[in-house]
Motif scaffolding. Sequence first.
Motif, PDB file in Angstrom:
ATOM      1  N   ARG A 293      61.196  23.949  25.144  1.00 21.84           N
ATOM      2  CA  ARG A 293      62.300  23.869  26.173  1.00 21.84           C
ATOM      3  C   ARG A 293      62.088  24.637  27.408  1.00 21.84           C
ATOM      4  N   THR A 294      61.978  23.845  28.372  1.00 19.02           N
ATOM      5  CA  THR A 294      61.514  24.427  29.692  1.00 19.02           C
ATOM      6  C   THR A 294      62.436  25.340  30.320  1.00 19.02           C
ATOM      7  N   PRO A 295      61.980  26.776  30.268  1.00 20.06           N
ATOM      8  CA  PRO A 295      63.030  27.751  30.834  1.00 20.06           C
ATOM      9  C   PRO A 295      62.895  27.926  32.356  1.00 20.06           C
ATOM     10  N   ASP A 296      61.758  27.732  33.078  1.00 14.63           N
ATOM     11  CA  ASP A 296      61.579  27.855  34.412  1.00 14.63           C
ATOM     12  C   ASP A 296      60.536  27.059  35.083  1.00 14.63           C
ATOM     13  N   ASP A 297      59.948  27.485  36.196  1.00 13.61           N
ATOM     14  CA  ASP A 297      58.814  26.518  36.788  1.00 13.61           C
ATOM     15  C   ASP A 297      57.397  27.222  36.532  1.00 13.61           C
ATOM     16  N   ALA A 298      57.255  28.114  35.570  1.00 15.83           N
ATOM     17  CA  ALA A 298      55.807  28.792  35.305  1.00 15.83           C
ATOM     18  C   ALA A 298      55.177  27.531  34.636  1.00 15.83           C
ATOM     19  N   TRP A 299      53.872  27.595  35.391  1.00 14.31           N
ATOM     20  CA  TRP A 299      52.896  26.617  34.827  1.00 14.31           C
ATOM     21  C   TRP A 299      51.682  27.378  34.341  1.00 14.31           C
ATOM     22  N   GLU A 300      50.867  26.762  33.395  1.00 17.36           N
ATOM     23  CA  GLU A 300      49.413  27.180  33.198  1.00 17.36           C
ATOM     24  C   GLU A 300      48.424  26.179  33.004  1.00 17.36           C
ATOM     25  N   ASN A 301      47.242  26.299  33.305  1.00 18.08           N
ATOM     26  CA  ASN A 301      46.237  25.357  33.453  1.00 18.08           C
ATOM     27  C   ASN A 301      45.373  25.617  32.143  1.00 18.08           C
ATOM     28  N   ARG A 302      45.568  24.718  31.168  1.00 15.91           N
ATOM     29  CA  ARG A 302      45.079  24.997  30.047  1.00 15.91           C
ATOM     30  C   ARG A 302      43.620  24.084  29.962  1.00 15.91           C
ATOM     31  N   TRP A 303      43.619  23.397  31.052  1.00 11.65           N
ATOM     32  CA  TRP A 303      42.063  22.513  31.098  1.00 11.65           C
ATOM     33  C   TRP A 303      41.183  23.370  31.674  1.00 11.65           C
ATOM     34  N   ARG A 304      41.455  24.651  32.056  1.00 12.13           N
ATOM     35  CA  ARG A 304      40.330  25.551  32.517  1.00 12.13           C
ATOM     36  C   ARG A 304      39.293  25.816  31.132  1.00 12.13           C
ATOM     37  N   LYS A 305      39.755  25.460  29.950  1.00 11.06           N
ATOM     38  CA  LYS A 305      38.965  25.559  28.917  1.00 11.06           C
ATOM     39  C   LYS A 305      39.010  24.105  28.423  1.00 11.06           C
ATOM     40  N   GLY A 306      37.649  23.785  27.525  1.00 13.08           N
ATOM     41  CA  GLY A 306      37.688  22.325  26.983  1.00 13.08           C
ATOM     42  C   GLY A 306      36.706  21.626  27.876  1.00 13.08           C
ATOM     43  N   HIS A 307      36.756  20.305  27.695  1.00 10.18           N
ATOM     44  CA  HIS A 307      35.750  19.645  28.505  1.00 10.18           C
ATOM     45  C   HIS A 307      36.176  19.415  29.880  1.00 10.18           C
ATOM     46  N   ASN A 308      37.712  19.602  30.295  1.00 12.35           N
ATOM     47  CA  ASN A 308      38.011  19.468  31.570  1.00 12.35           C
ATOM     48  C   ASN A 308      37.825  20.456  32.308  1.00 12.35           C
ATOM     49  N   ALA A 309      37.182  21.555  31.792  1.00 15.22           N
ATOM     50  CA  ALA A 309      36.551  22.611  32.689  1.00 15.22           C
ATOM     51  C   ALA A 309      35.427  22.222  33.619  1.00 15.22           C
ATOM     52  N   LEU A 310      34.919  21.020  33.352  1.00 21.83           N
ATOM     53  CA  LEU A 310      33.995  20.394  34.037  1.00 21.83           C
ATOM     54  C   LEU A 310      34.451  19.747  35.502  1.00 21.83           C
ATOM     55  N   LEU A 311      35.985  19.901  35.422  1.00 16.19           N
ATOM     56  CA  LEU A 311      36.575  19.618  36.984  1.00 16.19           C
ATOM     57  C   LEU A 311      36.315  20.740  38.075  1.00 16.19           C
ATOM     58  N   GLY A 312      35.781  21.749  37.474  1.00 21.18           N
ATOM     59  CA  GLY A 312      35.329  22.924  38.379  1.00 21.18           C
ATOM     60  C   GLY A 312      36.434  23.680  38.861  1.00 21.18           C
ATOM     61  N   TRP A 313      37.296  24.224  38.245  1.00 19.85           N
ATOM     62  CA  TRP A 313      38.241  25.046  38.384  1.00 19.85           C
ATOM     63  C   TRP A 313      37.775  26.218  39.414  1.00 19.85           C
ATOM     64  N   ASP A 314      38.445  26.989  40.273  1.00 16.20           N
ATOM     65  CA  ASP A 314      37.991  27.973  41.010  1.00 16.20           C
ATOM     66  C   ASP A 314      38.339  29.215  40.203  1.00 16.20           C
ATOM     67  N   PRO A 315      37.229  29.952  39.867  1.00 15.68           N
ATOM     68  CA  PRO A 315      37.288  31.420  38.906  1.00 15.68           C
ATOM     69  C   PRO A 315      38.179  32.245  39.693  1.00 15.68           C
ATOM     70  N   ALA A 316      38.197  32.180  41.120  1.00 15.60           N
ATOM     71  CA  ALA A 316      38.974  33.175  41.855  1.00 15.60           C
ATOM     72  C   ALA A 316      40.650  33.007  41.747  1.00 15.60           C
ATOM     73  N   LEU A 317      40.924  32.039  41.251  1.00 18.77           N
ATOM     74  CA  LEU A 317      42.378  31.733  41.013  1.00 18.77           C
ATOM     75  C   LEU A 317      42.760  32.301  39.600  1.00 18.77           C
ATOM     76  N   PRO A 318      43.922  32.498  39.340  1.00 20.49           N
ATOM     77  CA  PRO A 318      44.259  32.606  37.997  1.00 20.49           C
ATOM     78  C   PRO A 318      44.478  31.689  36.982  1.00 20.49           C
ATOM     79  N   GLY A 319      44.745  30.454  37.398  1.00 18.29           N
ATOM     80  CA  GLY A 319      44.952  29.312  36.279  1.00 18.29           C
ATOM     81  C   GLY A 319      46.475  29.433  36.122  1.00 18.29           C
TER      82      GLY A 319
END
Length: 391
Positions: A293-319
């Motif tokens: 149940r959505t409480p706010d607008d906090a987001w998390e990029n769970r594609w930084r792991k798994g095969h979508n890590a190949l999208l090349g996320w910037d390691p300098a950002l927190p995700g």
Amino acid sequence: MPWSPVDVRSFVKRVTAAVALAAVAATAVAGPREQAKRMHDRIAGVPPSAAVLDAMAAEITAGRTTQAAMIAMDNPAFYAVTLKNLVTPWTNREQTVFAPLNDYTATVIGMVRDDVPFDQVLSGDILYVGNAGLGLPAVSASNNDHYAAMETRGVNLLTGLQRTTQSGVYGTPPAATAGIITSRAAAQSFFIAGTNRAMFRFTLLNYMCRDMEEVHDTSRPPDRIRQDVSRSPGGDARLFLNNCVGCHAGMDPMAQAFAYYTFDDAQGRMVYTGGSVQEKYFHNDTTFAFGFRTPDDAWENRWRKGHNALLGWDPALPGTGNGAKSLGEEFAASDAFATCQVEKVFRTVCLRNPQDQADRDEVQSMAGSFRASGYRLKQAFADAATYCMGP
């Protein structure tokens, strides 16, 4: 009447000569003027004047192909035709080029014209409007009259656009602006009704060049999948575990960034309710009451792991972050974002998708050049035009 041996030999000679001539023509090297003509046609979509052709040919002769391409980009048709046709399909669900000019399209065109770093397209407090002296209807958060009038009157988009801010014109809080994501046209197409997952999907499609099927990953944890997703569709939990999870486990934690946005059709405008989650996030919440149940607008990029890590996320950002602006920054800092932009430019200029290893190597080179130039999209056009101008 059957051919005589003499007739056959004569025919074979003529065919052989024709094939040889064709081979010579196919391998003929184009001169600077032919290259300049092709470059201009591909960039602007119209023939160059004699003076422009001479200037471009001189630059090509001197080895300054980027400067030659920049000359072609001074033609108003580059903005009114090439860029408009490139961008307009991104602004609507139907992906049609025949949609009217709007704030989304005008803003991208203005950013390209002014060399605004394109990695701000999903996060900046940016809006382009018609120049004040044009006598256009006032810009409004509630209608498209301003931009429709620009198109009707044939305003020169090379000279007729000026930069301003969404916060100043639309009243959106600066921290809630997110480039074209919070433009009126995008909100009308992707924030209206639904669950705001459309905004996520089309942002991914238009700026990462991936649709949901291409990022499907069932290895991500499902704990932030919303309540409106059945855990046993059709009474079979295997469908959820093997299909639904693949998209929702990655999408729902990131689409939470849009929890405070909607498009109010009655008002004709985007509505932002900072601190208050939109009711649409709770539609069908009894489908699986134990879901997230959505409480706010906090987001998390769970594609930084798994095969979508190949999208090349910037390691300098927190995700992780709050709101659309930081999510837009996450997307725009990825390798996939840079590659996606140059692939679209390659198709526009070269009139084909990358076909072979040489083309794919060129796209990667263009992506590196695009980033090194400070995300100037004109640089991508110049690189593609040089590559496809002919030998």
